[in-house]
Write an enzyme that holds these catalytic residues in place. Sequence first.
Site, mmCIF file in Angstrom:
data_model
loop_
_atom_site.group_PDB
_atom_site.id
_atom_site.type_symbol
_atom_site.label_atom_id
_atom_site.label_comp_id
_atom_site.label_asym_id
_atom_site.label_seq_id
_atom_site.Cartn_x
_atom_site.Cartn_y
_atom_site.Cartn_z
ATOM 1 N N GLY A 152 0.624 -0.868 6.485
ATOM 2 C CA GLY A 152 -0.413 0.127 6.740
ATOM 3 C C GLY A 152 -1.711 -0.551 7.135
ATOM 4 O O GLY A 152 -1.753 -1.760 7.372
ATOM 5 N N GLY A 203 0.824 -1.215 0.000
ATOM 6 C CA GLY A 203 0.000 0.000 0.000
ATOM 7 C C GLY A 203 0.850 1.253 0.000
ATOM 8 O O GLY A 203 2.085 1.194 0.070
ATOM 9 N N SER A 204 0.166 2.401 -0.013
ATOM 10 C CA SER A 204 0.857 3.687 -0.189
ATOM 11 C C SER A 204 1.662 4.089 1.052
ATOM 12 O O SER A 204 2.574 4.905 0.953
ATOM 13 C CB SER A 204 -0.175 4.769 -0.518
ATOM 14 O OG SER A 204 -1.083 4.896 0.559
ATOM 15 N N THR A 205 1.347 3.523 2.215
ATOM 16 C CA THR A 205 2.133 3.852 3.415
ATOM 17 C C THR A 205 3.333 2.910 3.519
ATOM 18 O O THR A 205 4.465 3.342 3.687
ATOM 19 C CB THR A 205 1.261 3.749 4.682
ATOM 20 O OG1 THR A 205 0.029 4.445 4.466
ATOM 21 C CG2 THR A 205 1.971 4.352 5.891
ATOM 22 N N ASP A 235 -6.319 0.094 6.739
ATOM 23 C CA ASP A 235 -7.418 0.951 6.246
ATOM 24 C C ASP A 235 -8.162 1.579 7.415
ATOM 25 O O ASP A 235 -8.623 2.714 7.329
ATOM 26 C CB ASP A 235 -8.403 0.105 5.420
ATOM 27 C CG ASP A 235 -7.714 -0.457 4.179
ATOM 28 O OD1 ASP A 235 -7.281 0.348 3.346
ATOM 29 O OD2 ASP A 235 -7.555 -1.687 4.096
ATOM 30 N N LYS A 260 -7.836 -4.356 6.957
ATOM 31 C CA LYS A 260 -6.813 -4.253 5.929
ATOM 32 C C LYS A 260 -7.336 -4.927 4.679
ATOM 33 O O LYS A 260 -8.345 -5.614 4.725
ATOM 34 C CB LYS A 260 -5.521 -4.960 6.404
ATOM 35 C CG LYS A 260 -4.724 -4.128 7.386
ATOM 36 C CD LYS A 260 -3.449 -4.846 7.798
ATOM 37 C CE LYS A 260 -2.578 -5.097 6.594
ATOM 38 N NZ LYS A 260 -2.360 -3.899 5.741
ATOM 39 N N GLU A 286 -0.870 -10.738 3.463
ATOM 40 C CA GLU A 286 -0.548 -9.876 4.605
ATOM 41 C C GLU A 286 -0.844 -10.599 5.915
ATOM 42 O O GLU A 286 -0.037 -10.629 6.840
ATOM 43 C CB GLU A 286 -1.358 -8.579 4.545
ATOM 44 C CG GLU A 286 -0.918 -7.654 3.436
ATOM 45 C CD GLU A 286 -1.809 -6.432 3.322
ATOM 46 O OE1 GLU A 286 -2.961 -6.493 3.776
ATOM 47 O OE2 GLU A 286 -1.338 -5.414 2.778
HETATM 48 O O1 DER Z 1 -4.705 -3.214 1.304
HETATM 49 C C1 DER Z 1 -3.991 -3.246 2.319
HETATM 50 O O2 DER Z 1 -4.010 -4.165 3.143
HETATM 51 C C2 DER Z 1 -3.158 -2.024 2.635
HETATM 52 O O3 DER Z 1 -2.100 -2.359 3.502
HETATM 53 C C3 DER Z 1 -4.084 -1.023 3.329
HETATM 54 O O4 DER Z 1 -4.553 -1.636 4.494
HETATM 55 C C4 DER Z 1 -3.398 0.290 3.640
HETATM 56 O O5 DER Z 1 -3.120 0.912 2.421
HETATM 57 P P1 DER Z 1 -2.661 2.452 2.398
HETATM 58 O O6 DER Z 1 -1.406 2.523 3.244
HETATM 59 O O7 DER Z 1 -2.395 2.704 0.936
HETATM 60 O O8 DER Z 1 -3.786 3.270 2.950
#
Ligand code: DER
Length: 237
Positions: free
Chosen positions: A86, A29-31, A88, A98, A107
Amino acid sequence: LTQDDLKKLAAYKAVEYVKSGMVVGLGTGSTAKHAVSRISELLREGKLRDVIGIPTSTTTHAQAVSLGIPLSDLDSHPVVDLSIDGADEVDPSLNLVKGRGGSLLREKMVEGASKKFVVIVDESKLVKHLGGSGLAVPVEVVPFCCDFTRGKLEELFKEAGCTAKLRVTSGGETAPPAVTDNGNYVVDLYLERDMGDLEAASEKILRLPGVVEHGMFLGIATTLIVAGKAGMTVRDR
Ligand code: DER
């Protein structure tokens, strides 16, 4: 500070937990992508050595390969020292939603096998209870008769006003289903209100024959790092 700046701050803070010689679960994900690039930076600078990454998606695998992070898998490393990822949504008990990016199964396998799981979020992810942000809890289901499974999932929480929708690729309702790294589909479970006993809800979902896994991560996270406009907080479970 933009939201991405906050994500980056939380990610860099989490990478402080990475020590040379560790087997590290690399989130998706973006984080998490900031944590992956930070790890590769420290490896290049020689500040970290002998780190082995266990990616949680093909996307993260590709990012880690492009950054030269040595990779392996759970077959070779069934115990992971530390995972960084990361989320959600995060509730006050460090339970997570998540998988809105579709990577929940790998994950949960990697993070569930980790001695420490550090969750990195910007403050927008904090909720009072899971499903509280009006967004969905993703459920990975087998492609076979996925609409049957979708209907059964909706039935499970009907009295709570829940709806369940098969996730399709972008391009409207008639678009094909979105396929995960594992060749499965995702059903998005929209929970209108607090489900109360999350463990019970989790069991109900997992008992359905067509269900592979769901995106509620209960009791798995060990540390939460939140980056907000007023600063950063670190909290252990
Ligand atoms: O899809 C996932 O499991 C990601 O880790 C999500 O939970 C967090 O994504 P983000 O950091 O882009 O918000």
